[in-house]
Scaffold this active site. Structure first.
Site, PDB file in Angstrom:
ATOM      1  N   ARG A  53       0.818  -1.204   0.000  1.00 55.39           N
ATOM      2  CA  ARG A  53       0.000   0.000   0.000  1.00 55.39           C
ATOM      3  C   ARG A  53       0.858   1.262   0.000  1.00 55.39           C
ATOM      4  O   ARG A  53       0.525   2.260  -0.648  1.00 55.39           O
ATOM      5  CB  ARG A  53      -0.946   0.019   1.209  1.00 55.39           C
ATOM      6  N   ARG A  80      -2.411  10.763   6.854  1.00 56.97           N
ATOM      7  CA  ARG A  80      -1.003  11.107   6.635  1.00 56.97           C
ATOM      8  C   ARG A  80      -0.841  12.314   5.711  1.00 56.97           C
ATOM      9  O   ARG A  80       0.235  12.915   5.648  1.00 56.97           O
ATOM     10  CB  ARG A  80      -0.254   9.911   6.071  1.00 56.97           C
ATOM     11  N   LYS A 131      10.495   6.557  15.085  1.00 53.51           N
ATOM     12  CA  LYS A 131      10.666   5.527  14.056  1.00 53.51           C
ATOM     13  C   LYS A 131      10.875   6.137  12.672  1.00 53.51           C
ATOM     14  O   LYS A 131      11.816   5.771  11.957  1.00 53.51           O
ATOM     15  CB  LYS A 131       9.456   4.583  14.079  1.00 53.51           C
ATOM     16  N   PRO A 171      15.905   2.099  13.343  1.00 54.37           N
ATOM     17  CA  PRO A 171      14.442   2.207  13.363  1.00 54.37           C
ATOM     18  C   PRO A 171      13.811   1.017  14.089  1.00 54.37           C
ATOM     19  O   PRO A 171      14.121  -0.126  13.771  1.00 54.37           O
ATOM     20  CB  PRO A 171      14.057   2.184  11.870  1.00 54.37           C
ATOM     21  N   ASP A 229      10.545  -0.693  14.385  1.00 53.77           N
ATOM     22  CA  ASP A 229       9.172  -0.914  13.939  1.00 53.77           C
ATOM     23  C   ASP A 229       8.642  -2.151  14.641  1.00 53.77           C
ATOM     24  O   ASP A 229       9.333  -2.747  15.462  1.00 53.77           O
ATOM     25  CB  ASP A 229       9.145  -1.113  12.429  1.00 53.77           C
TER      26      ASP A 229
END
Length: 275
Positions: free
Chosen positions: A124, A172, A214, A231, A233
């Site tokens: 996506r 976003r 992040k 990072p 996640d």
DNA sequence: AAACAGGCCTAAA
DNA sequence: TTTAGGCCTGTT
């Protein structure tokens, strides 16, 4: 129409499949013959590998000007792998991810892409980014078709949330715009941050609405050349919780914790999809 | 169908 | 300083 290409021998790690699909970038796609087509720094290219020979569209000058740095070819990943294998699980992850290289992407593209990435699956994210480029990026003729550059921060800053609805990136959109304004108005000087300290970069990036630890770490690692940025996640958090009880010392990686992160990420994600 | 996806923000303890 | 809930959209 004939397009030029430059071929060179590479005796270090270089697996296009892993480099382009390990989640660090969103603009490269596999062709049926196993090569990859993508755009970076406003240049389109096809990348393929046969044996230890890598072929990239364009001239040797293009290679020297863009692709060599983009693929971080000044760094020996085979040597780094040795140094990162500090325990059994790390060695397992590194062997699994052998061939990965950290791409040195355009800072603004990294910032924008990883803002979009939050709480999304990679397919996506790629879809949103492609719609964004197709709508607002400069066209680039390539192999008889048209690809698009990543839209500049200036162009993006001139848009409204409504302009971004076709991206379907949800909440976003306002983050993307706030980042674009911060960059285009000079409040965030990305190239300058790359030359400063990692902690200064983190601090500056986090002033952008929609950028937390992040996303900032991703921007630093993939866009600013801070190879020690790590990072965290969900996959990394999972791996660390499962394997280390949350106790994971980054200082063991000698300034390359970010590269270690990428092996861990690749491996932990594959553990899920392969059983 | 409900939960979750490479998070972040705000409010509330 | 940590935690809960909301947020767009899509997929499983």
């Amino acid at each position: 129409m004939s397009e030029s290409a430059f071929t060179f021998r590479c005796d270090d790690d270089f697996e296009p499949e892993k480099i382009f699909s390990c989640g660090q970038c969103f603009r490269w796609n596999a062709s049926e013959d196993g090569s990859f087509v993508g755009v970076a720094f406003s240049r389109a290219a096809r990348v393929s590998k046969r044996g230890d020979e890598i072929t990239i569209s364009g001239t040797e000058e293009d290679y020297a000007a863009v692709w060599r740095d983009y693929f971080d070819l000044g760094r020996r990943y085979d040597e780094i792998r040795e140094r990162l294998g500090v325990d059994e699980y790390m060695r397992e992850a590194i062997e699994d991810g052998r061939g990965i290289r950290i791409l040195r992407q355009e800072p603004w593209e990294a910032l924008c892409s990883f803002i979009i990435s939050q709480c999304n699956h990679i397919p996506r994210i790629k879809g949103i980014v492609e719609r964004f480029c197709a709508l607002f990026g400069e066209p680039i003729a390539f192999e008889g078709g048209v690809l698009h550059a990543f839209p500049t921060a200036e162009k993006t800053a001139s848009l409204t949330e409504e302009d971004l609805t076709p991206l379907r990136c949800g909440y976003r959109a306002k983050y993307v715009l706030s980042a674009a304004r911060a960059v285009s108005e000079g409040r965030i000087a990305l190239e300058e941050l790359a030359r400063g300290s990692q902690s200064d970069a983190l601090c500056a990036l986090k002033t952008i609405d929609g950028v937390g630890d992040k996303v900032a770490a991703c921007v630093m690692l993939f866009g600013l050349g801070f190879y020690d940025a790590f990072p965290r996640d969900v996959w990394i958090k999972r791996a660390l919780a499962e394997r280390y009880g949350g106790d994971f010392d980054l200082s063991r990686f000698g300034g390359c914790a970010g590269i270690a992160q990428q092996y861990l990420f690749w491996h932990r994600r594959r553990e899920n999809t392969e059983d």
